[in-house]
Scaffold this motif. Structure first.
Motif, PDB file in Angstrom:
ATOM      1  N   VAL A   1       0.845  -1.207   0.000  1.00 15.06           N
ATOM      2  CA  VAL A   1       0.000   0.000   0.000  1.00 15.06           C
ATOM      3  C   VAL A   1       0.872   1.245   0.000  1.00 15.06           C
ATOM      4  O   VAL A   1       0.634   2.206  -0.746  1.00 15.06           O
ATOM      5  N   SER A   2       1.895   1.231   0.840  1.00 17.22           N
ATOM      6  CA  SER A   2       2.797   2.383   0.927  1.00 17.22           C
ATOM      7  C   SER A   2       3.461   2.672  -0.410  1.00 17.22           C
ATOM      8  O   SER A   2       3.508   3.829  -0.865  1.00 17.22           O
ATOM      9  N   GLN A   3       3.978   1.631  -1.074  1.00 18.50           N
ATOM     10  CA  GLN A   3       4.674   1.830  -2.345  1.00 18.50           C
ATOM     11  C   GLN A   3       3.726   2.185  -3.486  1.00 18.50           C
ATOM     12  O   GLN A   3       4.094   2.929  -4.395  1.00 18.50           O
ATOM     13  N   LEU A   4       2.498   1.672  -3.430  1.00 16.89           N
ATOM     14  CA  LEU A   4       1.520   2.024  -4.453  1.00 16.89           C
ATOM     15  C   LEU A   4       1.162   3.509  -4.365  1.00 16.89           C
ATOM     16  O   LEU A   4       1.105   4.212  -5.385  1.00 16.89           O
ATOM     17  N   ILE A   5       0.917   3.984  -3.148  1.00 16.26           N
ATOM     18  CA  ILE A   5       0.625   5.402  -2.959  1.00 16.26           C
ATOM     19  C   ILE A   5       1.806   6.250  -3.413  1.00 16.26           C
ATOM     20  O   ILE A   5       1.639   7.302  -4.055  1.00 16.26           O
ATOM     21  N   ALA A   6       3.021   5.789  -3.107  1.00  9.99           N
ATOM     22  CA  ALA A   6       4.211   6.532  -3.526  1.00  9.99           C
ATOM     23  C   ALA A   6       4.311   6.614  -5.041  1.00  9.99           C
ATOM     24  O   ALA A   6       4.628   7.672  -5.606  1.00  9.99           O
ATOM     25  N   LEU A   7       4.025   5.509  -5.712  1.00 10.95           N
ATOM     26  CA  LEU A   7       4.097   5.480  -7.173  1.00 10.95           C
ATOM     27  C   LEU A   7       3.092   6.451  -7.787  1.00 10.95           C
ATOM     28  O   LEU A   7       3.396   7.167  -8.754  1.00 10.95           O
ATOM     29  N   ILE A   8       1.899   6.499  -7.221  1.00 14.65           N
ATOM     30  CA  ILE A   8       0.859   7.384  -7.739  1.00 14.65           C
ATOM     31  C   ILE A   8       1.197   8.840  -7.472  1.00 14.65           C
ATOM     32  O   ILE A   8       0.951   9.738  -8.297  1.00 14.65           O
ATOM     33  N   ALA A   9       1.793   9.106  -6.299  1.00 14.31           N
ATOM     34  CA  ALA A   9       2.033  10.491  -5.881  1.00 14.31           C
ATOM     35  C   ALA A   9       3.275  11.108  -6.520  1.00 14.31           C
ATOM     36  O   ALA A   9       3.434  12.334  -6.491  1.00 14.31           O
ATOM     37  N   ALA A  10       4.149  10.286  -7.098  1.00 19.12           N
ATOM     38  CA  ALA A  10       5.416  10.810  -7.628  1.00 19.12           C
ATOM     39  C   ALA A  10       5.237  11.925  -8.656  1.00 19.12           C
ATOM     40  O   ALA A  10       5.823  13.005  -8.513  1.00 19.12           O
ATOM     41  N   PRO A  11       4.420  11.741  -9.720  1.00 18.71           N
ATOM     42  CA  PRO A  11       4.249  12.843 -10.677  1.00 18.71           C
ATOM     43  C   PRO A  11       3.630  14.080 -10.048  1.00 18.71           C
ATOM     44  O   PRO A  11       3.959  15.213 -10.434  1.00 18.71           O
ATOM     45  N   ALA A  12       2.733  13.879  -9.086  1.00 16.81           N
ATOM     46  CA  ALA A  12       2.101  15.023  -8.424  1.00 16.81           C
ATOM     47  C   ALA A  12       3.137  15.855  -7.682  1.00 16.81           C
ATOM     48  O   ALA A  12       3.106  17.095  -7.727  1.00 16.81           O
ATOM     49  N   PHE A  13       4.069  15.202  -7.003  1.00 15.89           N
ATOM     50  CA  PHE A  13       5.109  15.947  -6.301  1.00 15.89           C
ATOM     51  C   PHE A  13       6.023  16.676  -7.288  1.00 15.89           C
ATOM     52  O   PHE A  13       6.494  17.779  -7.005  1.00 15.89           O
ATOM     53  N   GLY A  14       6.283  16.054  -8.443  1.00 14.11           N
ATOM     54  CA  GLY A  14       7.074  16.742  -9.448  1.00 14.11           C
ATOM     55  C   GLY A  14       6.388  17.998  -9.947  1.00 14.11           C
ATOM     56  O   GLY A  14       7.008  19.056 -10.080  1.00 14.11           O
ATOM     57  N   PHE A  15       5.076  17.902 -10.206  1.00 13.60           N
ATOM     58  CA  PHE A  15       4.303  19.060 -10.672  1.00 13.60           C
ATOM     59  C   PHE A  15       4.264  20.158  -9.617  1.00 13.60           C
ATOM     60  O   PHE A  15       4.468  21.341  -9.915  1.00 13.60           O
ATOM     61  N   LEU A  16       4.018  19.767  -8.357  1.00 14.66           N
ATOM     62  CA  LEU A  16       3.934  20.755  -7.284  1.00 14.66           C
ATOM     63  C   LEU A  16       5.289  21.406  -7.014  1.00 14.66           C
ATOM     64  O   LEU A  16       5.360  22.595  -6.690  1.00 14.66           O
ATOM     65  N   SER A  17       6.356  20.626  -7.135  1.00 10.14           N
ATOM     66  CA  SER A  17       7.694  21.194  -6.932  1.00 10.14           C
ATOM     67  C   SER A  17       8.014  22.245  -7.983  1.00 10.14           C
ATOM     68  O   SER A  17       8.684  23.242  -7.713  1.00 10.14           O
ATOM     69  N   GLU A  18       7.525  22.014  -9.194  1.00 11.23           N
ATOM     70  CA  GLU A  18       7.732  22.985 -10.266  1.00 11.23           C
ATOM     71  C   GLU A  18       7.019  24.298  -9.965  1.00 11.23           C
ATOM     72  O   GLU A  18       7.506  25.375 -10.301  1.00 11.23           O
ATOM     73  N   LYS A  19       5.856  24.225  -9.307  1.00  7.69           N
ATOM     74  CA  LYS A  19       5.078  25.412  -9.009  1.00  7.69           C
ATOM     75  C   LYS A  19       5.547  26.127  -7.753  1.00  7.69           C
ATOM     76  O   LYS A  19       5.162  27.273  -7.518  1.00  7.69           O
ATOM     77  N   SER A  20       6.340  25.454  -6.922  1.00 10.59           N
ATOM     78  CA  SER A  20       6.771  26.060  -5.665  1.00 10.59           C
ATOM     79  C   SER A  20       8.256  25.827  -5.462  1.00 10.59           C
ATOM     80  O   SER A  20       8.672  25.080  -4.583  1.00 10.59           O
ATOM     81  N   GLN A  21       9.077  26.472  -6.278  1.00  8.87           N
ATOM     82  CA  GLN A  21      10.517  26.288  -6.199  1.00  8.87           C
ATOM     83  C   GLN A  21      11.173  27.229  -5.199  1.00  8.87           C
ATOM     84  O   GLN A  21      12.300  26.995  -4.779  1.00  8.87           O
ATOM     85  N   ARG A  22      10.467  28.255  -4.803  1.00  5.93           N
ATOM     86  CA  ARG A  22      11.084  29.265  -3.948  1.00  5.93           C
ATOM     87  C   ARG A  22      11.155  28.828  -2.485  1.00  5.93           C
ATOM     88  O   ARG A  22      12.185  28.948  -1.831  1.00  5.93           O
TER      89      ARG A  22
END
Length: 531
Positions: free
Chosen positions: A342-363
């Motif tokens: 369950v932990s790794q499945l959630i991580a796999l799903i959340a990975a692109p979301a964190f990439g997108f959010l990191s792009e929007k909040s680099q400061r």
């Protein structure tokens, strides 16, 4: 094609080679070896007494060597190029996989095979970090973006999300393709030792194919011109530090003959003078420690609970090591597999979301701070739960929420630390004398404006190398921090697990995440006050 070029300085083939070759298979072979080495010890070498100690010692030796090898490979990639290191790394892995199944004893033969595998694994894992800034911004366009202050569209953050997802897929490739191979070979009539041997040969063939793909697909990466193996013993490409030393009348003996120490020291010093790189290093520490917390201590925690509660039915398989949860307590193994899955499945799903959010909040690095807070909450809740089970008298379905928080924490630390580190590398000022070409005039002007501020707080004139020349060294230090996180949590967590409580490793992980939250908040406050 136009949209892809607007995101990356690398070509489509180079980007796909990185995402589908370098990233996933840096994890695939590690998972395969860690999951199957016990069968090599028992079925091929015939060791049945002390199997757990032998496997643990091999793993510890692997991590110790990787701790030293990662910075060396990083510095080496600055001289010969990331393409050469990726190719060499997967070739070494292939050779190690073949030698693994030639061993007839644990010490020294299997140990030497594991150390060789560690060398190759250290190379490819370091290159996952080192190639990212090359793919996303190593040309004149990225320089202009950094110095003009428009970093909102830097693609490294978005790509870091896909890096995390591809790494997770690499683990799935190992679980779905490589690990079932021994059973398939046995079904075809091979004996257990032969089945394991042919499985390792198959994995070695895959590693060679990946090596060939890296050699072809990563050719002519931006900023990697002239970097070959011959750079180690020829002077056709003068070291940039030599030219800087000549300009400022510095002695060049140490800098030419000891580039490793100089580059490695510069990469460490950058962590004290560049907030993004410091947070990237600490994020790597937490990310790798999280992987151990999930893969090692959650199964141990479940196993310990089942044994203390008498839920194993008192019927472990005869002659098995009590530490082998799969055979000594099948119920605990099933539950541990569900929770970590369950932990790794959630991580796999959340990975692109964190990439997108990191792009929007680099400061202010908000996504990384959110991931760390999730880690603090998740690990504390896990440590305080009366039972890891999701049903029964003491069970609670809320354990799945806890596992989701832990998975979010892990992938957030991985993706965001890569993103922050890459953006930190791309934000480093570039000395004027290191650039040439049609855009030299614009870059030189920008560089002259930044010359008044020494990068590492050193005396005037001692300028740091450009990002293209230090990216490997920084990636090596990042991997060094990650390895330190693994060793610290493994040894300290293991000692406290036995001496104090089975929840002790989770309190340690909550503490690691708390430290990163504090550093991130302080960094954000400093940035806000300076703006």
């Amino acid at each position: 094609m136009a949209s892809q070029r607007s995101m990356f300085t690398a070509s489509r083939i180079q980007t796909l080679t990185y995402l589908l070759g370098v990233c996933p298979f840096s994890i695939t072979f590690l998972v395969f070896v860690n999951s199957s080495i016990s069968f090599v010890v028992t079925d091929m070498i015939g060791l049945h007494d002390g199997e757990g100690d032998a496997v643990g010692t091999l793993g510890f030796a692997d991590e110790l060597l990787a701790l030293a090898a990662c910075p060396v490979w990083g510095v080496l990639s600055d001289q010969i190029g990331v393409r050469q290191v990726c190719t060499a790394g997967y070739t070494i892995i292939a050779l190690a996989l073949v030698l693994f199944v030639q061993a007839r004893n644990v010490y020294p033969q299997l140990l030497l095979g594991r150390l060789l595998f560690s060398l190759g694994g250290a190379a490819v894992s370091t290159m996952v970090t080192a190639v990212l800034p090359v793919v996303t911004g190593n040309g004149p366009r990225s320089v202009e973006r950094v110095h003009l202050g428009s970093t909102a569209n830097a693609p490294s953050s978005r790509l870091a999300g896909f890096v995390g997802m591809c790494a997770g897929c690499g683990a799935l490739v190992s679980l779905v393709v490589l690990l079932p191979l021994p059973a398939h070979f046995q079904q075809r009539g091979f004996s257990p030792p032969e089945a394991i041997q042919y499985s390792y040969y198959t994995a070695a063939l895959v590693a060679l194919l990946v090596s060939a793909c890296c050699f072809i697909g990563l050719r002519d990466l931006p900023g990697e011109d002239g970097k070959t193996w011959t750079s180690l013993w020829t002077a056709s490409q003068p070291d940039i530090q030599t030219s800087i030393a000549r300009k400022h009348s510095y002695p060049t003996l140490i800098k030419v003959r000891m580039p490793y120490l100089y580059r490695f020291g510069s990469a460490i010093a950058l962590g004290f003078h560049n907030g993004d790189i410091l947070i990237g290093y600490l994020g790597g520490f937490v990310a790798r420690a999280s992987s151990v917390g999930i893969s090692l201590f959650i199964p141990l925690f479940v196993n310990n609970y089942y044994r203390r509660s008498g839920l194993c039915d008192g019927q472990p398989t005869e002659g098995t090591n009590p530490g082998d949860i799969k055979r000594s307590c099948p119920k605990a193994y099933i539950l541990a597999s569900i929770l970590t899955g369950v932990s790794q499945l959630i991580a796999l799903i959340a990975a692109p979301a964190f990439g997108f959010l990191s792009e929007k909040s680099q400061r202010y690095h908000v996504p990384l701070l959110v991931a760390c807070v999730a880690g603090v909450v998740g690990y504390l809740m896990l440590a305080l739960l009366p039972s890891p089970d999701f049903n029964g008298e003491r069970g609670n379905p809320g354990i799945f929420i806890v596992m989701a928080l832990v998975g979010i924490s892990q992938i957030g630390a991985i993706v965001c630390s890569l993103s922050v580190l890459s953006n930190g590398i791309l934000s480093l000022p570039i000395p004027a004398e290191t650039d040439s070409g049609p855009d030299n005039e614009r870059i030189s002007t920008t560089a002259q404006e930044s010359e008044q501020q020494p990068l590492l707080g050193t005396p005037a004139g001692r300028k740091q190398e450009r990002p293209a020349d230090l990216k490997g060294s920084i990636a090596g230090v990042y991997s060094l921090f990650g390895g330190a996180g693994i060793l610290l949590l493994t040894k300290l967590g293991g000692l406290l697990f036995d001496a104090l409580s089975s929840s002790a490793p989770f309190y340690i992980m909550a503490g690691f995440n708390s430290v990163l939250v504090v550093v991130g908040v302080i960094s954000a406050l400093v940035i806000h006050l300076r703006s």
